[in-house]
Motif scaffolding. Structure first.
Motif, PDB file in Angstrom:
ATOM      1  N   HIS A 160      48.548  37.816  38.828  1.00 20.24           N
ATOM      2  CA  HIS A 160      49.202  38.482  39.925  1.00 20.24           C
ATOM      3  C   HIS A 160      50.358  39.285  39.783  1.00 20.24           C
ATOM      4  O   HIS A 160      51.118  39.860  40.548  1.00 20.24           O
ATOM      5  CB  HIS A 160      49.730  37.357  41.130  1.00 20.24           C
ATOM      6  N   SER A 167      47.958  43.858  47.632  1.00 19.79           N
ATOM      7  CA  SER A 167      47.863  44.345  46.264  1.00 19.79           C
ATOM      8  C   SER A 167      46.497  44.947  46.116  1.00 19.79           C
ATOM      9  O   SER A 167      45.603  44.555  46.798  1.00 19.79           O
ATOM     10  CB  SER A 167      48.042  43.139  45.382  1.00 19.79           C
ATOM     11  N   LYS A 195      42.412  40.441  37.919  1.00 19.58           N
ATOM     12  CA  LYS A 195      42.733  39.453  38.971  1.00 19.58           C
ATOM     13  C   LYS A 195      42.978  38.132  38.429  1.00 19.58           C
ATOM     14  O   LYS A 195      43.745  37.041  39.049  1.00 19.58           O
ATOM     15  CB  LYS A 195      41.425  39.028  39.690  1.00 19.58           C
ATOM     16  N   ASP A 254      40.898  45.166  46.326  1.00 20.96           N
ATOM     17  CA  ASP A 254      41.838  44.363  46.714  1.00 20.96           C
ATOM     18  C   ASP A 254      42.049  43.259  46.145  1.00 20.96           C
ATOM     19  O   ASP A 254      41.224  42.475  45.973  1.00 20.96           O
ATOM     20  CB  ASP A 254      41.574  44.132  48.578  1.00 20.96           C
ATOM     21  N   ILE A 255      43.242  43.090  45.418  1.00 17.52           N
ATOM     22  CA  ILE A 255      43.434  41.676  44.584  1.00 17.52           C
ATOM     23  C   ILE A 255      44.124  40.504  45.551  1.00 17.52           C
ATOM     24  O   ILE A 255      43.754  39.571  45.661  1.00 17.52           O
ATOM     25  CB  ILE A 255      44.564  41.908  43.592  1.00 17.52           C
ATOM     26  N   SER A 256      44.855  41.178  46.752  1.00 16.54           N
ATOM     27  CA  SER A 256      45.388  40.473  47.780  1.00 16.54           C
ATOM     28  C   SER A 256      45.688  41.066  49.040  1.00 16.54           C
ATOM     29  O   SER A 256      45.407  42.272  49.043  1.00 16.54           O
ATOM     30  CB  SER A 256      46.739  39.523  47.136  1.00 16.54           C
ATOM     31  N   GLU A 257      46.389  40.349  49.864  1.00 13.56           N
ATOM     32  CA  GLU A 257      46.735  41.177  51.296  1.00 13.56           C
ATOM     33  C   GLU A 257      47.540  42.393  50.781  1.00 13.56           C
ATOM     34  O   GLU A 257      47.332  43.477  51.836  1.00 13.56           O
ATOM     35  CB  GLU A 257      47.264  40.246  52.307  1.00 13.56           C
ATOM     36  N   LYS A 287      51.409  47.436  44.867  1.00 17.05           N
ATOM     37  CA  LYS A 287      51.887  46.066  45.608  1.00 17.05           C
ATOM     38  C   LYS A 287      53.133  46.671  46.511  1.00 17.05           C
ATOM     39  O   LYS A 287      54.058  47.062  45.768  1.00 17.05           O
ATOM     40  CB  LYS A 287      51.821  45.243  44.492  1.00 17.05           C
TER      41      LYS A 287
END
Length: 394
Positions: A60, A32, A57, A27-30, A87
């Motif tokens: 973005h 992504s 990372k 998980d790169i972000s919520e 994403k």
């Protein structure tokens, strides 16, 4: 051969040789997610895997993250990899070597668009019922379509990966496969913060607002506007002063100018239309790849004449980079072998064009393209059309 799973995403991963194969999902972000699969001739260290994850990372933006990670892989590991960035239900990917990216949707294998001109593909929209596949190309190309559909009837990604490797891997070769059901998209509703989007799309909006709010900036704007108005009034005055003399000359030439402008406009429209069509047509042929699973889009075939009966169907497939020999039809006519072969398209030879110049229009590798054209076309004559075979996929 081992089969692994990551329970959060119910991903199935399998490889013939674990020590030189690797996959990762993070998980790169919520909203992504990044997935990768790679294999090489040497063992992959934990430091190399960390470098790849770090490259993802550091940015973005999907396109930049994929380019950075691909660069790290090429410099440290090798050329056989597939990287995916998801994403807001959109998927970007880049790949190289023998690993391909597919989407299994409602009993069909879809190949997301991959352009040679750029290292990162255009976005592909995923659905909840899709299954994302990162696998060695031979696992899908060399397997019977009926067997493949039977394998993908299973609801367990690890079982799919294991069966796919056991049925489609040639003896002594390495193969790798990652299966990710897209069920996790069910709770992933696309949403983006408005101010965040404005900052990304209009990075100078705040700075411009501050400049306009500054009194000195407003005063300079007023002075600039006043100067523009005075200049406009001066131009109008000069125009009215000389208008009488100009009207006499304009009256004599106006009709002739009008006719010439109409003719010129029509001619320019035809030239632009022809140029645009020619560029789009050439680009379309240059970017066309042979896809063994795609039977719905337009596909062109050409006759290849084997006068000396030197080749069989498999040899012709290897010669002209057709990954599925069953796509070629072979016939014997009056003792000569004739093959109906898929090709990229055709080209009408213009005056002064050489083989090298023609190959440069449609192939990334001009030398390879020149050889393919010579092998497929007995003669290249001005005013005649020639066939353009598929090149070897990188």
């Amino acid at each position: 051969m081992t089969v692994n799973t990551v329970q959060k995403y119910t991903i199935g991963y399998a490889a013939i040789k674990d020590d030189v194969s690797k996959h990762w999902i993070d998980d790169i972000s919520e909203d992504s997610l990044q997935i990768g699969t790679v294999y090489t001739d040497e063992s992959i260290t934990s430091e190399q895997e960390l470098n790849i994850s770090t490259a993802f990372k550091e940015s973005h933006k999907p396109q930049l993250a994929l380019k950075n990670a691909a660069k790290v892989i090429k410099e440290n590991i090798g050329a056989h990899y597939a990287l995916v960035y998801i994403k807001d239900r959109r998927m970007w990917h880049t790949r190289s070597g023998n690993i391909r990216v597919f989407v299994f949707r409602q009993g069909r294998f879809l190949s997301p668009p991959h352009h040679k001109a750029t290292s990162v593909s255009t976005p592909f929209l995923l659905k909840e019922e899709d299954q994302l596949i990162l696998a060695s190309s031979k696992l899908l190309f060399d397997n019977d379509p009926k067997i493949l559909k039977e394998i993908f009837r299973s609801s367990l990604p690890q079982e799919i990966a294991e069966k796919l490797l056991s049925t489609g891997t040639p003896a002594g070769e390495n193969s790798i496969c990652t299966i990710l059901p897209c069920e996790f998209l069910r709770d992933n509703t696309p949403s983006r913060d408005r101010m965040k989007v404005l900052d990304e799309v209009f990075p100078f909006e705040k700075e411009a607002a501050e400049r306009l709010a500054h009194p000195n900036q407003q005063r300079n704007t007023i002075y600039n506007f006043a100067g523009f108005v005075l200049f406009t009034l001066l131009v109008i005055f000069m125009y009215n002063k000389n208008k009488t003399n100009w009207n006499e000359e304009i009256a004599l030439k106006q009709q002739e100018i009008t006719q010439l402008q109409k003719q010129l406009s029509k001619a320019n429209d035809k030239i632009r239309s022809y140029d645009n069509y020619q560029k789009l047509h050439t680009q379309s042929i240059a970017e066309r790849n042979f896809d063994a699973f795609d039977s719905e889009r337009y596909r062109m075939y050409a006759l290849f004449r084997d006068v000396r009966s030197k080749f069989d169907r498999n040899q012709v497939a290897d010669k002209f980079n057709i990954y599925n020999p069953l796509a070629i039809e072979a016939k014997v006519v009056m003792g000569e072998n004739w093959f109906i072969v898929p090709v990229k398209g055709t080209h009408l030879v213009q005056k002064g064009e050489t083989l090298k110049k023609i190959a440069a229009l449609y192939y990334d590798n001009v030398k390879e393209g020149t050889q393919l054209i010579q092998q497929f076309n007995p003669q290249v004559v001005e005013g005649h059309s020639i066939f353009l075979p598929f090149e070897m996929e990188k």
